[in-house]
Design a protein around this motif. Structure first.
Motif, PDB file in Angstrom:
ATOM      1  N   ALA A 162       6.300  22.574  -7.673  1.00 26.20           N
ATOM      2  CA  ALA A 162       5.702  21.602  -6.760  1.00 26.20           C
ATOM      3  C   ALA A 162       5.292  22.266  -5.456  1.00 26.20           C
ATOM      4  O   ALA A 162       4.211  21.984  -4.915  1.00 26.20           O
ATOM      5  N   ARG A 163       6.136  23.172  -4.959  1.00 21.63           N
ATOM      6  CA  ARG A 163       5.823  23.850  -3.705  1.00 21.63           C
ATOM      7  C   ARG A 163       4.612  24.760  -3.857  1.00 21.63           C
ATOM      8  O   ARG A 163       3.693  24.731  -3.036  1.00 21.63           O
ATOM      9  N   GLN A 164       4.606  25.559  -4.930  1.00 19.28           N
ATOM     10  CA  GLN A 164       3.493  26.484  -5.119  1.00 19.28           C
ATOM     11  C   GLN A 164       2.191  25.766  -5.449  1.00 19.28           C
ATOM     12  O   GLN A 164       1.110  26.203  -5.058  1.00 19.28           O
ATOM     13  N   GLY A 165       2.314  24.661  -6.171  1.00 17.58           N
ATOM     14  CA  GLY A 165       1.119  23.911  -6.541  1.00 17.58           C
ATOM     15  C   GLY A 165       0.678  22.913  -5.497  1.00 17.58           C
ATOM     16  O   GLY A 165      -0.361  22.264  -5.656  1.00 17.58           O
ATOM     17  N   GLU A 166       1.500  22.782  -4.422  1.00 18.68           N
ATOM     18  CA  GLU A 166       1.195  21.865  -3.320  1.00 18.68           C
ATOM     19  C   GLU A 166       1.020  20.437  -3.821  1.00 18.68           C
ATOM     20  O   GLU A 166       0.075  19.720  -3.454  1.00 18.68           O
ATOM     21  N   VAL A 167       1.959  20.009  -4.687  1.00 19.29           N
ATOM     22  CA  VAL A 167       1.963  18.643  -5.207  1.00 19.29           C
ATOM     23  C   VAL A 167       3.390  18.110  -5.132  1.00 19.29           C
ATOM     24  O   VAL A 167       4.334  18.844  -4.826  1.00 19.29           O
ATOM     25  N   THR A 168       3.558  16.833  -5.423  1.00 20.85           N
ATOM     26  CA  THR A 168       4.883  16.223  -5.440  1.00 20.85           C
ATOM     27  C   THR A 168       5.530  16.391  -6.810  1.00 20.85           C
ATOM     28  O   THR A 168       4.837  16.630  -7.816  1.00 20.85           O
TER      29      THR A 168
ATOM     30  N   LEU B 234       0.975  19.783 -18.454  1.00 19.86           N
ATOM     31  CA  LEU B 234       1.839  20.886 -18.048  1.00 19.86           C
ATOM     32  C   LEU B 234       2.812  21.148 -19.190  1.00 19.86           C
ATOM     33  O   LEU B 234       3.084  20.264 -20.007  1.00 19.86           O
ATOM     34  N   PHE B 235       3.365  22.357 -19.226  1.00 16.16           N
ATOM     35  CA  PHE B 235       4.094  22.782 -20.419  1.00 16.16           C
ATOM     36  C   PHE B 235       5.473  23.346 -20.067  1.00 16.16           C
ATOM     37  O   PHE B 235       5.688  24.565 -20.083  1.00 16.16           O
ATOM     38  N   PRO B 236       6.424  22.462 -19.747  1.00 17.06           N
ATOM     39  CA  PRO B 236       7.769  22.934 -19.401  1.00 17.06           C
ATOM     40  C   PRO B 236       8.546  23.358 -20.641  1.00 17.06           C
ATOM     41  O   PRO B 236       8.209  23.000 -21.771  1.00 17.06           O
TER      42      PRO B 236
ATOM     43  N   ASP C 289      19.660  23.513 -19.201  1.00 17.95           N
ATOM     44  CA  ASP C 289      18.922  22.320 -19.621  1.00 17.95           C
ATOM     45  C   ASP C 289      17.974  21.794 -18.558  1.00 17.95           C
ATOM     46  O   ASP C 289      17.604  20.608 -18.558  1.00 17.95           O
ATOM     47  N   GLU C 290      17.575  22.653 -17.632  1.00 13.78           N
ATOM     48  CA  GLU C 290      16.599  22.231 -16.628  1.00 13.78           C
ATOM     49  C   GLU C 290      15.202  22.588 -17.102  1.00 13.78           C
ATOM     50  O   GLU C 290      15.006  23.502 -17.898  1.00 13.78           O
ATOM     51  N   GLN C 291      14.225  21.824 -16.631  1.00 16.00           N
ATOM     52  CA  GLN C 291      12.844  22.115 -16.977  1.00 16.00           C
ATOM     53  C   GLN C 291      12.346  23.312 -16.169  1.00 16.00           C
ATOM     54  O   GLN C 291      12.448  23.330 -14.945  1.00 16.00           O
ATOM     55  N   LEU C 292      11.789  24.292 -16.880  1.00 18.82           N
ATOM     56  CA  LEU C 292      11.206  25.463 -16.235  1.00 18.82           C
ATOM     57  C   LEU C 292       9.723  25.553 -16.592  1.00 18.82           C
ATOM     58  O   LEU C 292       9.293  25.079 -17.646  1.00 18.82           O
ATOM     59  N   PHE C 293       8.970  26.161 -15.679  1.00 18.74           N
ATOM     60  CA  PHE C 293       7.538  26.302 -15.860  1.00 18.74           C
ATOM     61  C   PHE C 293       7.157  27.771 -15.639  1.00 18.74           C
ATOM     62  O   PHE C 293       7.956  28.560 -15.140  1.00 18.74           O
TER      63      PHE C 293
ATOM     64  N   VAL D  15       1.177  26.865 -12.716  1.00 21.37           N
ATOM     65  CA  VAL D  15       0.654  26.911 -11.343  1.00 21.37           C
ATOM     66  C   VAL D  15      -0.866  26.916 -11.375  1.00 21.37           C
ATOM     67  O   VAL D  15      -1.539  26.184 -10.633  1.00 21.37           O
ATOM     68  N   LEU D  16      -1.432  27.749 -12.270  1.00 23.87           N
ATOM     69  CA  LEU D  16      -2.876  27.832 -12.389  1.00 23.87           C
ATOM     70  C   LEU D  16      -3.462  26.508 -12.868  1.00 23.87           C
ATOM     71  O   LEU D  16      -4.509  26.062 -12.384  1.00 23.87           O
TER      72      LEU D  16
END
Length: 233
Positions: free
Chosen positions: A116-122, A135-137, A143-147, A152-153
């Motif tokens: 969210a920070r790198q993509g400048e979104v919520t 998006l493809f987590p 068990d956390e979602q990773l991207f 980002v692109l």
């Protein structure tokens, strides 16, 4: 009467070339000194430039102004083009972009908040895009979602499309159509490539390299066909 080479429109003096490409003559001279352009055709003491110089200057402008590449990187890509052709240059450019999404050859993994920070979104926006399949987590060790850097692109692409006035329905439609296409691609790989690679006795690492090369070719093909079909209407 047959015109001489100098009289043909394809043979231009540097000021004429500069006017056609919309670039200062001094810039063209600088690119010459840096080895980015083929040598001009000399007629006595006058240098003439051809359609190839016009094309190369267009490539340089695109890579410099829109791809933000350094002149050294552009020079390497032009060397690939000179030795192996346009397709290989586009493949090399694509591979460069893919590598830029990694650190030391290792794919970057981002938590939802960092994405969210790198993509400048919520975070809510990320959840919306995940629900839409845009998006493809994947699940991390806890068990956390990773991207990845690809996500980002993708965020940047979606934002630019929306700024131009296009809704998310367009990326969703493209995703749906590509899903159908990838199924056909996988079937073709399994039918035509894997048996051949096994017969050749290729190690898994070599098969992976071949697969990435095929992917780069397919991506370039899809991009060019998409452009041609779009302009055909």
């Amino acid at each position: 009467m047959v015109q001489s080479d100098v009289e043909q429109p394809s043979m231009l003096r540097i000021d004429e070339l500069a006017q056609q490409v919309g670039m200062p003559s001094r810039t063209i001279r600088f690119y010459n000194t840096q080895g980015l352009l083929p040598p001009p055709v000399m007629k006595g003491r006058t240098a003439y430039y051809t359609q190839e110089h016009f094309v190369v200057l267009g490539i340089i402008r695109e890579l410099k102004e829109h791809q933000n590449l350094s002149l050294e990187a552009i020079k390497r890509l032009l060397e690939v083009r000179d030795q192996q052709g346009d397709v290989q240059m586009h493949m090399a450019l694509k591979q460069r972009h893919l590598k830029s999404l990694t650190v030391g050859g290792t794919q970057v993994h981002l938590a939802q908040e960092e994405l969210a920070r790198q993509g400048e979104v919520t975070v809510a926006r990320i959840n919306e895009l995940v629900e839409l399949g845009l998006l493809f987590p994947f699940e991390g060790e806890q068990d956390e979602q990773l991207f990845t850097g690809d996500d980002v692109l993708l965020l940047q692409l979606y934002r630019h499309l929306e700024e131009l006035g296009l809704p998310l329905a367009l990326p969703s439609l493209i995703r749906f159509q590509l899903k159908q296409l990838t199924r056909s691609e996988v079937a073709a790989y399994e039918q035509h490539l894997l048996p051949r690679w096994r017969e050749e006795g290729l190690a898994l690492e070599q098969q992976t390299e071949r697969f990435e090369e095929v992917m780069a070719l397919s991506d370039t093909l899809i991009s060019l066909l998409h452009r041609k079909l779009l302009y055909q209407g």
